[in-house]
Design an enzyme around this catalytic site. Structure first.
Site, PDB file in Angstrom:
ATOM      1  N   VAL A  14      35.661  42.381  31.319  1.00  0.00           N
ATOM      2  CA  VAL A  14      36.804  42.566  33.022  1.00  0.00           C
ATOM      3  C   VAL A  14      37.777  43.124  32.849  1.00  0.00           C
ATOM      4  CG1 VAL A  14      36.842  43.270  35.483  1.00  0.00           C
ATOM      5  CG2 VAL A  14      34.747  42.688  34.505  1.00  0.00           C
ATOM      6  N   LYS A 105      34.526  36.672  43.428  1.00  0.00           N
ATOM      7  CA  LYS A 105      34.690  36.569  44.558  1.00  0.00           C
ATOM      8  C   LYS A 105      34.033  35.594  45.236  1.00  0.00           C
ATOM      9  CE  LYS A 105      31.946  38.549  41.592  1.00  0.00           C
ATOM     10  NZ  LYS A 105      30.751  39.022  40.512  1.00  0.00           N
ATOM     11  N   GLU A 129      40.095  43.802  45.597  1.00  0.00           N
ATOM     12  CA  GLU A 129      39.151  44.706  45.021  1.00  0.00           C
ATOM     13  C   GLU A 129      38.048  44.274  44.603  1.00  0.00           C
ATOM     14  OE1 GLU A 129      39.571  47.624  47.354  1.00  0.00           O
ATOM     15  OE2 GLU A 129      37.830  47.819  47.254  1.00  0.00           O
ATOM     16  N   LYS A 205      29.678  38.132  48.117  1.00  0.00           N
ATOM     17  CA  LYS A 205      30.296  39.781  48.912  1.00  0.00           C
ATOM     18  C   LYS A 205      30.240  39.985  49.979  1.00  0.00           C
ATOM     19  CE  LYS A 205      28.941  41.163  44.393  1.00  0.00           C
ATOM     20  NZ  LYS A 205      28.357  42.341  43.379  1.00  0.00           N
TER      21      LYS A 205
END
Ligand code: HSE
Length: 431
Positions: A14, A105, A129, A205
């Site tokens: 990421v 998360k 986000e 989540k």
């Protein structure tokens, strides 16, 4: 236009995607958006990663304190993952008055109150986000786009690994273990897939979505989580024969009794809007009192989709700093003192798919029906297969709406009967 310096911690999949995504649109940010955002430092212990990335003039380091100690860095992007080092890093950055962006998360779901309290104290923002749904802008949708609504229901397919496994089981008639092994070989599933297939990733989540939707704090661990490891290929076949598909769902519903929050495999009618969300795709189906239904669909993981979410957070924070509104979207309700009352799963009502494995003997069906009837459970349909009866035959019952407590009691009674050959499969139906 003042420059905003950003420090990025973690240059893995990421983090590398964020470096690439910033590089791809660097000129656009400056010329079109008027944002002078500068990736000033990147930290990663695996320093060999830097050579593969378009780092421009960023100072690359193996030591995260180079970012924390740099007073010119106003924004720290945490892409390390986990709740140990990442938690310390985030709290330290906040204490030093730096805004934080994270894709983590587990960190938000398990330590959200501590983190948002620290941010409020320091007068800075935490954006997250990418923590839910990768590239799908679901956090921003709830915090901003749907702020005028009472969001009373969210149903979501939010784990790509599970959705990929269930889709292949369904389309190719394969057992869970075979698909999981193949997914691992292809790199779609982690070497240790427990968090995905056990439902924990979906749970993290869902804890975040439930907190946002309820304007309160729904901690991870406060609601029931079931994964997909118990789903047999027979269940998927029987479900298909009866016009249903099986998906791992996160469910959040407001009711008079509190917030109904749970994660479990569920049968959806094949015409349901979420039934056609397949493979690694994710979707979040929200219902608000003003807006009605909204579906957000897209890629919930992957290098550039997740980077898309992180970069949107960077742009938001830089805009907030430039506009002198550093805490434009506060998270002050996400406090430990604002815990939401959760409806225990034993108290919910649902329709149920029940698969009994029983001896093919006279009176068995009547006995099952009696146990269910004694708990006030009405049968909607019954299916029995004529198969080799040596280890029992499947009897499938779909119920009308019933209380979970009564269903559990009826099953416990049935499983004491001599004709039962193995434990009962129970899958809730979501219409
Ligand atoms: N492991 C997750 C999934 C991606 O399979 O969807 C990151 O949240």
């Amino acid at each position: 236009m003042g420059t905003v310096n950003i420090g990025l911690v973690g240059a893995g999949t990421v983090g590398g995607g964020v470096v690439k995504a910033l590089d791809m649109r660097f000129d656009h940010f400056k010329k079109e958006l008027g944002l002078d955002l500068r990736l000033a430092r990147i930290a990663d212990k695996a320093t060999e990663r830097f050579a593969q990335l378009p780092v421009r003039d960023a100072v690359c380091t193996g030591d995260v304190s180079d970012i924390l100690n740099d007073d010119s860095i106003q924004v720290v992007v945490e892409l390390v993952g986990g709740t140990g080092f990442a938690r310390t890093l985030v709290l330290d950055a906040l204490k030093r008055g730096k805004h934080v962006i994270t894709a983590n998360k587990a960190l938000i779901a398990e330590h959200g109150p501590e983190i948002f309290e620290a941010a409020a104290k320091a007068g800075v923002s935490v954006y997250f986000e990418a923590a839910v749904g990768g590239g799908m802008p679901v956090i921003k949708a709830i915090r901003e786009g749907l702020a005028g609504n009472d969001i009373y229901s969210i149903r979501t397919i939010i784990n790509g690994t599970c959705n990929y496994i269930l889709t292949r089981m369904s389309h190719e008639g394969l057992p869970f273990a075979d698909v999981l092994r193949q997914a691992q070989e292809l790199g779609y599933a982690e070497a240790d897939p427990t968090l995905d297939v056990g439902g924990g990733d979906t749970g993290h989540k869902v804890a975040i979505l439930a907190s946002l939707a309820s304007s309160g704090c729904v901690p991870y661990g406060a609601f029931s989580i079931e994964g997909i490891t118990g789903i047999a290929k027979e269940d998927i076949e029987f479900a298909a024969e009866m016009g249903y598909v099986i998906k791992l769902l996160g469910i959040i519903k407001k009711s008079g009794a509190g917030l109904d929050v749970r994660v479990h495999p569920a049968m959806l009618p094949s015409g349901h809007i979420l039934a056609s969300v397949n493979n690694v795709f994710n979707a979040v189906l929200l219902e608000g009192d003003a807006v009605g239904q909204i579906l957000i669909y897209g890629r919930g993981a992957g290098e550039l989709p997740t980077a898309s979410a992180v970069v949107s957070d960077i742009i938001d924070v830089v805009r907030n700093i430039s506009g002198n509104t550093p805490v434009r979207v506060p998270m002050d309700y996400y406090r430990s003192g604002r815990r939401v009352s959760i409806v225990p799963v034993e108290q919910i009502s649902s329709r149920y798919y029940l698969r009994f494995t029983v001896g093919d003997d006279p009176g068995v069906l009547a006995s099952i029906a009696k146990h269910l009837g004694d708990e006030g459970i009405s049968i909607a349909s019954v299916m029995q297969k004529e198969v080799d009866a040596s280890d029992g035959i499947p009897v499938i019952i779909i119920t009308h709406d019933a209380h979970e407590k009564g269903v559990r009691k009826a099953i416990a009674g049935i499983e004491k009967e001599k004709y039962v050959r193995s434990s009962t499969q129970v899958i809730r139906i979501e219409d």
